[in-house]
Each structure stands twice: as structure tokens, then as C-alpha cells.
Scaffold this motif. Structure first.
Motif, PDB file in Angstrom:
ATOM      1  N   SER A 167       0.567  -1.408  -0.055  1.00  0.00           N
ATOM      2  CA  SER A 167      -0.188   0.024   0.103  1.00  0.00           C
ATOM      3  C   SER A 167       0.759   1.411  -0.232  1.00  0.00           C
ATOM      4  N   GLN A 217       0.278   5.589  -0.615  1.00  0.00           N
ATOM      5  CA  GLN A 217      -0.246   6.963  -1.187  1.00  0.00           C
ATOM      6  C   GLN A 217      -2.087   6.609  -1.278  1.00  0.00           C
ATOM      7  N   ASN A 218      -2.406   5.338  -0.600  1.00  0.00           N
ATOM      8  CA  ASN A 218      -3.769   5.161  -0.869  1.00  0.00           C
ATOM      9  C   ASN A 218      -3.776   3.522  -2.078  1.00  0.00           C
ATOM     10  N   LYS A 219      -3.169   3.648  -2.793  1.00  0.00           N
ATOM     11  CA  LYS A 219      -3.189   2.506  -4.030  1.00  0.00           C
ATOM     12  C   LYS A 219      -2.544   1.022  -3.456  1.00  0.00           C
ATOM     13  N   LYS A 220      -3.073  -0.169  -3.599  1.00  0.00           N
ATOM     14  CA  LYS A 220      -1.948  -0.522  -4.065  1.00  0.00           C
ATOM     15  C   LYS A 220      -1.877  -1.014  -5.425  1.00  0.00           C
ATOM     16  N   ILE A 221       0.032  -1.346  -4.946  1.00  0.00           N
ATOM     17  CA  ILE A 221       0.820  -0.948  -5.508  1.00  0.00           C
ATOM     18  C   ILE A 221       1.206  -3.244  -5.423  1.00  0.00           C
TER      19      ILE A 221
END
Length: 76
Positions: A6, A8-12
Motif C-alpha cells: 500500500s 499513497q492509498n493505492k495497492k501497488i
């Protein structure tokens, strides 16, 4: 091996080629957060448009939406 982090509030998705990936994943999160605040503008832009990361040895390749912004950073 593929895993998700996780950022910046994204799943990478993170792709790791070596077996001992726990240390590399911990270091990746630390380096990316630090570079987001203290890095050059080109690195900050790459981190903001990040779509995946590939870790090979002690380097992480940051893949972005725009192929020109793809960078490789050192983890150690």
C-alpha cells in the motif's frame, strides 16, 4: 514472486526475483516514503504515477503510466 504493498492509498504490485524478499520490501517502503518528500521532482512525479515495482537485487525499478518516467532506484 508477486506481492502487493500500500502506497499513497493505492495497492501497488511488487515483483521480486529473489527468495529473501522481506528485507527488500521493508526497505522499499522506507525509501519510497522518504523520496516522496525529499527527492527531486522527476522522482516525485514517478512515485505519484506508480503502477508497479520490480525488485532485482538491491535495485527497484519503478514502472509508471508514462514509460518515460520509469526510474530505477537503489534500496541500499
Amino acid at each position: 514472486m508477486r506481492t502487493l504493498i500500500s502506497f499513497q492509498n493505492k495497492k501497488i504490485p511488487v515483483y521480486v526475483t529473489e527468495q529473501n524478499n522481506k528485507k527488500a520490501l521493508d526497505k522499499l517502503g522506507e525509501v519510497m516514503n522518504r523520496k516522496l518528500f525529499t527527492g527531486k521532482n522527476s522522482l516525485k512525479n514517478s512515485l505519484r504515477s506508480l503502477i508497479s515495482v520490480e525488485i532485482t537485487g538491491s535495485e527497484a525499478t519503478l514502472h509508471t503510466y508514462n514509460e518515460k518516467d520509469t526510474l530505477t532506484i537503489s534500496l541500499y
